[in-house]
Scaffold this active site. Structure first.
Site, PDB file in Angstrom:
ATOM      1  N   ASP A  11       0.869  -1.176   0.000  1.00  0.00           N
ATOM      2  CA  ASP A  11       0.000   0.000   0.000  1.00  0.00           C
ATOM      3  C   ASP A  11       0.906   1.227   0.000  1.00  0.00           C
ATOM      4  O   ASP A  11       1.743   1.385   0.904  1.00  0.00           O
ATOM      5  CB  ASP A  11      -0.894   0.019   1.241  1.00  0.00           C
ATOM      6  CG  ASP A  11      -1.998  -1.018   1.173  1.00  0.00           C
ATOM      7  OD1 ASP A  11      -2.351  -1.439   0.054  1.00  0.00           O
ATOM      8  OD2 ASP A  11      -2.505  -1.416   2.239  1.00  0.00           O
ATOM      9  N   ASP A 130     -13.452  -3.779  -1.679  1.00  0.00           N
ATOM     10  CA  ASP A 130     -13.315  -3.446  -0.264  1.00  0.00           C
ATOM     11  C   ASP A 130     -14.689  -3.639   0.367  1.00  0.00           C
ATOM     12  O   ASP A 130     -15.664  -2.992  -0.035  1.00  0.00           O
ATOM     13  CB  ASP A 130     -12.841  -2.008  -0.078  1.00  0.00           C
ATOM     14  CG  ASP A 130     -11.414  -1.809  -0.552  1.00  0.00           C
ATOM     15  OD1 ASP A 130     -10.648  -2.796  -0.542  1.00  0.00           O
ATOM     16  OD2 ASP A 130     -11.058  -0.683  -0.942  1.00  0.00           O
TER      17      ASP A 130
END
Length: 259
Positions: A11, A130
């Site tokens: 990330d 997500d």
């Protein structure tokens, strides 16, 4: 039987690798180019790179960082974050990625999945999901809802229905991230992973929650994930990729060794 894949996740925020818990309290932990090279040399099967604030900041992905990572690794490389058009996909693939992950943009315009698959092939198009656990309602009968913009926007879209629609549109793979489990190192959301993997016919990557090798074993063995995305347990040197693969192999999970 196909080998299960172990996939480090980077990330990236402001050019640095970062890690948080449930999409919050992120701290910088390293340089993505150096970390990608290290995990490649350790035996990673793929690398996933997410520019985690590109969508919420309404900006383009950091293509220069993508290019520098691609120059250092020689395994499949998937890139997501801020990809809104087929031209964005093209730019990322030309920079050296083999796959692109679309999440928020696909929710806003599902046709980007079919357009990308038509131009580049389904094998290049990964649907990033997500997901948060919610109440069972008419709109979310699975009990799981799609959340976008880095966990900031609830969409009212049922996770299972969205996964199936994306497959119909031409997505070649799903990267399934549980926001509730993300970074907590308490295990993957196996009920969610099983729900999706048992109801689509494309590979599912489980993401969010790995804290030990048992967690990885469970999601690959019992939840039928095709791959496990990992972050904290290798970023903080709890395990090496080799230790993970050796243990999985000893327990009957077929993995690809690279040493």
């Amino acid at each position: 039987m196909l080998s299960k894949r172990i996939i480090p996740c980077l990330d990236v925020r402001d050019g640095k690798t970062t890690k948080g818990i449930k999409f919050k309290e992120n701290v910088d932990i390293g340089v993505p180019v150096e970390m990608a090279r290290f995990y490649y040399e350790e035996g990673a099967d793929e690398i996933v790179f997410y520019d985690i604030t590109a969508s919420s900041e309404q900006r383009e992905i950091m293509i220069d960082v993508v290019r520098r990572v691609a120059e250092e690794i020689f395994i499949p490389f998937c890139v997501g974050g801020g990809i809104r058009t087929v031209e964005d996909m093209r730019a990322v693939l030309l920079a050296g990625a083999e796959k692109v992950s679309v999440n928020t943009a696909a929710v806003n315009d599902p046709e980007i999945i079919s357009e990308g698959a038509k131009v580049f092939g389904s094998q290049c198009i990964v649907l990033g999901m997500d997901v948060k656990k919610v109440a069972y309602t008419e709109r979310t009968p699975s009990g799981y809802e799609i959340v976008t913009h880095g966990g900031r926007t609830y969409t009212g879209i049922d996770a299972l229905a969205w996964a199936q629609r994306a497959e119909d549109l031409g997505a070649g793979e799903i990267c399934l991230n549980s926001i509730d489990a993300d970074g907590a190192q308490q295990g993957y959301e196996t009920a969610l992973t099983s729900l999706i993997s048992e109801n689509v016919n494309i590979p599912v990557i489980a993401s969010g929650g790995a804290g030990n090798i048992n967690h990885i074993y469970d999601v690959l063995k019992y939840a039928k994930a095709d791959a496990a995305l990992i972050a904290s347990i290798i970023h903080y040197e709890t395990y090496t990729i080799r230790q993970i693969k050796d243990e999985l192999n000893s327990r009957g999970i077929k993995v690809r060794n690279t040493w």
